[in-house]
Design a protein around this motif. Structure first.
Motif, PDB file in Angstrom:
ATOM      1  N   ASN A 100     -42.466 -34.012  19.265  1.00  0.00           N
ATOM      2  CA  ASN A 100     -43.332 -35.164  19.017  1.00  0.00           C
ATOM      3  C   ASN A 100     -42.941 -36.425  19.771  1.00  0.00           C
ATOM      4  N   PRO A 103     -44.208 -36.090  24.069  1.00  0.00           N
ATOM      5  CA  PRO A 103     -45.563 -36.471  24.507  1.00  0.00           C
ATOM      6  C   PRO A 103     -45.736 -37.975  24.665  1.00  0.00           C
ATOM      7  N   THR A 125     -44.837 -41.970  18.539  1.00  0.00           N
ATOM      8  CA  THR A 125     -45.464 -40.656  18.312  1.00  0.00           C
ATOM      9  C   THR A 125     -44.590 -39.712  17.496  1.00  0.00           C
ATOM     10  N   TRP A 126     -43.326 -40.029  17.376  1.00  0.00           N
ATOM     11  CA  TRP A 126     -42.380 -39.137  16.692  1.00  0.00           C
ATOM     12  C   TRP A 126     -42.447 -39.280  15.175  1.00  0.00           C
ATOM     13  N   THR A 301     -50.359 -34.878  19.754  1.00  0.00           N
ATOM     14  CA  THR A 301     -49.287 -35.009  18.767  1.00  0.00           C
ATOM     15  C   THR A 301     -49.703 -34.569  17.373  1.00  0.00           C
ATOM     16  N   THR A 304     -48.683 -31.005  17.784  1.00  0.00           N
ATOM     17  CA  THR A 304     -47.239 -30.793  17.760  1.00  0.00           C
ATOM     18  C   THR A 304     -46.657 -31.003  16.360  1.00  0.00           C
ATOM     19  N   LYS A 305     -47.254 -31.913  15.576  1.00  0.00           N
ATOM     20  CA  LYS A 305     -46.781 -32.083  14.196  1.00  0.00           C
ATOM     21  C   LYS A 305     -47.116 -30.863  13.347  1.00  0.00           C
ATOM     22  N   ARG A 333     -49.499 -40.801  11.097  1.00  0.00           N
ATOM     23  CA  ARG A 333     -48.553 -41.844  11.519  1.00  0.00           C
ATOM     24  C   ARG A 333     -48.999 -43.146  10.889  1.00  0.00           C
TER      25      ARG A 333
END
Length: 411
Positions: A100, A103, A125-126, A301, A304-305, A333
């Protein structure tokens, strides 16, 4: 009009508007964060009603909001819980960071923003929104599900990683050299390790010293201690947020519970002010040019999550349905993505980073509750269609037989 009267009118109008927006969001059961951001856009430069005298006070309130957000986060966890999660779930945290953060960093580099902005956007984004996700889990009645501890473990590791990540960002944004930046990080890590050690061994004594039967005294001691430590941390270029987070970890038992109950309304008030402040520094006209990159980043993302949650739940032995639920729940987020972006906006490293982060959070804070609800049934439907075997003739009676999948336990 007298300046103090104008200040009271402006700030009162902001608080009233936030209260009405929060009631509207609660009525339709979604997070008020996007509405607070939109309110900031409306009150800021280029908006409908630009502020005048109250902007400086809003800026101070926003700083207090960040401190209280991290303090309340620390109060949620004991030092032993954090140590236990580090030992058992650290691989999930590493996978989460890799899937995460990369990207965001790649998008910043593709846009030509440079390495510092890449590290900042990687953090945006993490980090998932603990507040939004906790509310979604409660609304959907999933707090007792088998995959919920996996979700919470990922969130705990993300929150703990901020104690390392924020000092790095602070040093990079301050433009300090390698030696100074390394010293700042060493101080932050040393402080975090020391607080964890002290909290594990002497947490009861600290909580007993802070604790009080009088709510007023407890509130004053905890709030004063938090602001003092946060200020000292910021003076050492460690980050006020990290200092507040460590204070929360050090408190436990009755002191932590009492402080949580007393500070929750203050947290909600100043956190809302923080989101407004972030919106104030974002020109609405600057969002359309970055809307397409924000949308692309949100799509990537979100995927990816979902992959992160699926992998972590699978590693914990959760069934396929639970894996999809875990992945879909982690998509949102929110507050900490804005905190990270806010540091970069204040430092002025990239004018477009704030608008992109605003658009990105607006998208995923709305989409997150939807993915939490619908990822599992949609995935089950799609995978069920792919796995459905072709009918075969029964040689004995000419009837067709269908092989059923074995039932999974723990859905």
């Amino acid at each position: 009009m007298h300046s103090s009267a104008r200040f009271l009118i402006e700030f009162g109008a902001i608080i009233l508007a936030l209260g009405l927006l929060g009631r509207f969001a609660a009525r339709f059961q979604f997070s008020p964060i996007p509405l607070y951001l939109l309110a900031g856009l409306a009150f800021g430069e280029g908006g409908l009603l630009p502020l005048g005298t109250s902007e400086e006070f809003v800026a101070i309130g926003a700083e207090i909001g960040v401190v209280l957000l991290l303090l309340m986060l620390g109060l949620e966890y004991s030092a032993s819980d954090l140590v236990s999660n580090l030992k058992t779930q650290y691989t999930a945290g590493l996978v989460d960071a890799a899937l995460n953060a990369l990207p965001g960093a790649a998008m910043a580099l593709l846009l030509g923003w440079g390495p510092v902005a890449a590290v900042v956007l990687a953090g945006v984004t993490w980090i998932s929104s603990s507040g939004v996700i906790a509310k979604v889990l409660g609304d959907l009645g999933r707090l007792g599900n088998r995959e919920t501890p996996v979700i919470l473990s990922v969130l705990v590791l993300e929150d703990l990683s901020m104690a390392v990540y924020l000092p790095i960002i602070t040093a990079l944004l301050a433009g300090t050299g390698l030696a100074a930046g390394s010293l700042t990080l060493a101080v932050a890590l040393g402080a975090a390790a020391l607080v964890l050690l002290v909290a594990v061994r002497y947490g009861r004594h600290i909580s007993r010293f802070v604790s009080s039967d009088d709510p007023e005294k407890l509130l004053l001691v905890v709030l004063g201690l938090t602001l003092l430590v946060a200020g000292l941390a910021q003076q050492l270029q460690v980050s006020a947020a990290v200092g507040a987070f460590l204070v929360g970890i050090a408190l436990s038992g009755e002191a932590a519970e009492g402080a949580h109950n007393l500070l929750s309304p203050l947290r909600d008030l100043f956190a809302a002010v923080f989101f407004v402040f972030f919106g104030l520094h974002t020109d609405p006209a600057s969002i359309p040019p970055v809307l397409l990159p924000a949308l692309a980043l949100a799509v990537v993302t979100a995927g990816t999550k979902i992959a992160t949650g699926y992998w972590a739940a699978r590693r914990a032995g959760i069934s396929a349905k639970g894996r999809w639920r875990a992945g879909g729940t982690l998509v949102a987020r929110g507050e900490f993505s804005i905190v990270i972006a806010g540091l970069a906006v204040t430092a002025g490293i990239e004018p477009s980073l704030g608008p992109l982060a605003t658009a990105y959070v607006l998208i995923l804070v709305i989409v997150g509750p939807l993915t939490a609800r619908y990822t599992e049934p949609l995935a089950t439907r799609l995978t069920g269609r792919r796995r459905k075997p072709a009918p075969a003739p029964d040689t004995a009676g000419g009837l067709e037989s269908v092989t059923e999948e074995p039932h999974e336990v723990g859905q």
